[in-house]
Design a protein around this motif. Structure first.
Motif, PDB file in Angstrom:
ATOM      1  N   CYS A 122       0.834  -1.413  -0.291  1.00  0.00           N
ATOM      2  CA  CYS A 122      -0.316   0.196   0.359  1.00  0.00           C
ATOM      3  C   CYS A 122       0.403   1.199  -0.260  1.00  0.00           C
ATOM      4  N   MET A 174      -0.090   3.878   1.875  1.00  0.00           N
ATOM      5  CA  MET A 174      -0.700   4.734   2.606  1.00  0.00           C
ATOM      6  C   MET A 174       0.324   3.242   4.543  1.00  0.00           C
ATOM      7  N   MET A 175       0.003   3.686   5.770  1.00  0.00           N
ATOM      8  CA  MET A 175       0.193   2.558   6.415  1.00  0.00           C
ATOM      9  C   MET A 175      -0.569   3.399   7.732  1.00  0.00           C
ATOM     10  N   CYS A 176      -2.081   2.803   7.366  1.00  0.00           N
ATOM     11  CA  CYS A 176      -2.832   3.828   8.993  1.00  0.00           C
ATOM     12  C   CYS A 176      -2.764   2.949   9.417  1.00  0.00           C
ATOM     13  N   PRO A 204      -6.208   2.012  11.722  1.00  0.00           N
ATOM     14  CA  PRO A 204      -6.496   1.082  11.757  1.00  0.00           C
ATOM     15  C   PRO A 204      -6.071   0.320   9.643  1.00  0.00           C
ATOM     16  N   CYS A 205      -6.018  -0.216  10.015  1.00  0.00           N
ATOM     17  CA  CYS A 205      -5.832  -1.485   8.308  1.00  0.00           C
ATOM     18  C   CYS A 205      -6.217  -2.536   9.217  1.00  0.00           C
ATOM     19  N   PHE A 206      -7.233  -3.313   8.341  1.00  0.00           N
ATOM     20  CA  PHE A 206      -8.296  -4.283   8.124  1.00  0.00           C
ATOM     21  C   PHE A 206      -6.934  -5.269   7.246  1.00  0.00           C
ATOM     22  N   ALA A 239      -1.786  -4.027   6.426  1.00  0.00           N
ATOM     23  CA  ALA A 239      -0.465  -3.479   4.424  1.00  0.00           C
ATOM     24  C   ALA A 239       1.027  -3.086   5.118  1.00  0.00           C
ATOM     25  N   GLY A 253      -4.026  -4.334   0.056  1.00  0.00           N
ATOM     26  CA  GLY A 253      -3.766  -3.162  -0.155  1.00  0.00           C
ATOM     27  C   GLY A 253      -4.127  -2.151  -0.788  1.00  0.00           C
ATOM     28  N   ASN A 299      -7.574   3.891  -1.357  1.00  0.00           N
ATOM     29  CA  ASN A 299      -7.231   4.891  -0.469  1.00  0.00           C
ATOM     30  C   ASN A 299      -7.624   6.218  -2.004  1.00  0.00           C
ATOM     31  N   GLN A 349     -12.075   5.217   0.057  1.00  0.00           N
ATOM     32  CA  GLN A 349     -12.106   5.638   2.177  1.00  0.00           C
ATOM     33  C   GLN A 349     -11.657   7.356   2.388  1.00  0.00           C
ATOM     34  N   ARG A 357      -5.303   8.425  11.327  1.00  0.00           N
ATOM     35  CA  ARG A 357      -5.450   7.223  10.311  1.00  0.00           C
ATOM     36  C   ARG A 357      -3.162   7.252  10.137  1.00  0.00           C
ATOM     37  N   ARG A 376      -4.293  -4.472  11.425  1.00  0.00           N
ATOM     38  CA  ARG A 376      -3.546  -4.129  12.237  1.00  0.00           C
ATOM     39  C   ARG A 376      -3.819  -4.015  13.306  1.00  0.00           C
TER      40      ARG A 376
HETATM   41  S1  SF4 Z   1      -6.061   0.764   5.495  1.00  0.00           S
HETATM   42 FE1  SF4 Z   1      -6.525   0.434   3.113  1.00  0.00          FE
HETATM   43  S2  SF4 Z   1      -5.249   2.728   3.240  1.00  0.00           S
HETATM   44 FE2  SF4 Z   1      -4.666   2.231   4.853  1.00  0.00          FE
HETATM   45  S3  SF4 Z   1      -2.363   1.022   4.667  1.00  0.00           S
HETATM   46 FE3  SF4 Z   1      -4.554  -0.657   4.572  1.00  0.00          FE
HETATM   47  S4  SF4 Z   1      -4.905  -0.914   3.084  1.00  0.00           S
HETATM   48 FE4  SF4 Z   1      -3.807   0.685   2.890  1.00  0.00          FE
END
Ligand code: SF4
Length: 405
Positions: free
Chosen positions: A172, A174-176, A178-180, A183, A220, A248, A273, A285, A350
């Protein structure tokens, strides 16, 4: 002494009931065969043939021990167990009870190894009952699906098509939090090759029944897969009704040409997103993809002809106060925003090691959403069976909260 008309009414009522019993009985004997549509090899179910799982509460249901699941996944990744255990064994499966406590619907379960777990399913019992009441019963049985539905006890058994989600990559931009998907931090890159993508798409489109088959590319961030555009093109070629991307929005904000290329390849919807209105609402995030970037992505996608669905991941106490503002934003931009998808946060990826205290505080259910919509916009009623209020106004602007019951 009753008036004579009352006796007439009573007589008519008994006669009508008798006629209905006879008519219904004859109907049951001389059933006309069900229709077989072109998208199925088997007949559609009549309403009385549709079965339901046990509903209501208290009741027992199948569930998972979250700790067993994590341990099993690690054992597979470490090579200590073969992935086939997911097909042949009931990994992590335990029983759970759904019950009412303090005016809420709660799921409680006990793992013989890892102990007790519980979580809130709804803060409004009437709302939960309403969701169960409107369940129409199980649909037609899946068939011709050997190459698709082979997932052990998690195999999908009923339905007439679906939205297939294909995770093109776990990378990804990004590095959010939360991130399900966890990523970029999970410790390995998992990215589908072109052959993988083609196989998944070709297998899934062969399933019957298949009234509607859509595909959503996810990750991702799917736009950073080198095969993103090819995957969209191939999906359209083999017959997926609508091709979507859960994104995103960064690549679309960066380049109007990229948005046009995706539209030309056949992208129909961008599930964008979107955490709320304004930079502050998009900052939890802890990465810089703020509201101005979202607005540019919306502009570029809309100009290219891609329909936009903001996806609002709601975390209780973090951005749930944004529900009303997001609905107003959609109502103010009916040409650009097709509908909204509110998604109560799921503590996976995460967040799977979240503490009990944080999980309890941040849990957000559809019942929370229904109440927040009412509180923040005045629209609708959480258990409104007529679907007036929010739904009619939203329909007028082609905008709706997809999680609304
Ligand atoms: S939530 Fe989505 S945009 Fe954010 S790091 Fe995870 S995959 Fe990437």
């Amino acid at each position: 002494m009753h008036a004579p008309i009352k006796y007439v009414e009573k007589g008519l009522s008994i006669a009508a009931n008798g006629a209905w019993v006879v008519f219904n009985g004859l109907n049951q004997i001389r059933q006309r065969p069900s229709f077989i549509p072109a998208w199925s090899d088997k007949p559609l179910l009549k309403s009385y043939q549709k079965t339901k799982p046990p509903l209501g509460w208290p009741r027992e249901t199948d569930s998972l021990c979250p700790t067993c699941v994590r341990e099993a996944r690690q054992e597979i990744l470490d090579g200590r167990k073969d992935v086939s255990v997911l097909l042949n064994e009931k990994v992590g499966e335990i029983k759970a009870t759904i019950l009412e406590r303090d005016g809420k619907i709660v799921m409680v379960k006990d793992c013989p190894v890892h102990g007790h777990f519980e979580d809130v399913m709804a803060i409004d019992t009437a709302f939960f009952k309403h969701l169960e009441d409107v369940f129409p019963g199980r649909d037609i049985r899946a068939h011709n699906d050997e190459t698709l539905h082979n997932h052990g006890s998690s195999t999908i058994k009923h339905g007439r098509g679906s939205v297939l989600t294909v995770d093109l990559t776990n990378r990804c931009n990004m590095m959010c939090d939360p991130c399900f998907m966890d990523a970029n931090q999970v410790g390995f890159v998992h990215e589908l090759s072109w052959d993988d993508i083609k196989t998944v798409l070709d297998n899934a489109i062969s399933i019957k029944p298949k009234r509607q088959m859509s595909v959503q590319f996810s990750g991702g961030e799917p736009t950073i897969s080198p095969y993103f555009l090819d995957a969209i093109r191939h999906s359209r070629k083999v017959g997926y009704n609508s091709v979507q991307a859960a994104t995103n929005g960064i690549e679309f904000a960066k380049s109007a040409d990229f948005a046009r290329a995706a539209a030309d390849a056949g992208l129909r919807y961008a599930y964008l997103q979107f955490d709320g209105i304004g930079n502050a609402a998009n900052s939890h995030r802890r990465v810089g993809n703020l509201f101005d970037v979202k607005l540019r992505a919306i502009e570029n996608l809309h100009s290219a002809g891609v329909d936009i669905v903001p996806v609002i991941t709601i975390v209780n106490g973090v951005n749930n106060e944004q529900v009303g503002r997001v609905i107003e934003f959609a109502l103010d931009n009916p040409k650009k925003i097709n509908f909204l998808s509110f998604q109560p946060v799921s503590f996976t990826g995460r967040d799977e090691e979240i503490t009990d205290e944080r999980r309890q505080a941040q849990r957000y259910t559809l019942s929370h959403l229904a109440h927040d919509v009412k509180k923040q916009t005045g629209l609708g009623e959480p258990t409104d069976r007529t679907r007036s209020g929010a739904s009619s106004r939203a329909a007028a602007t082609r905008t709706a909260a997809s999680a609304w019951p």
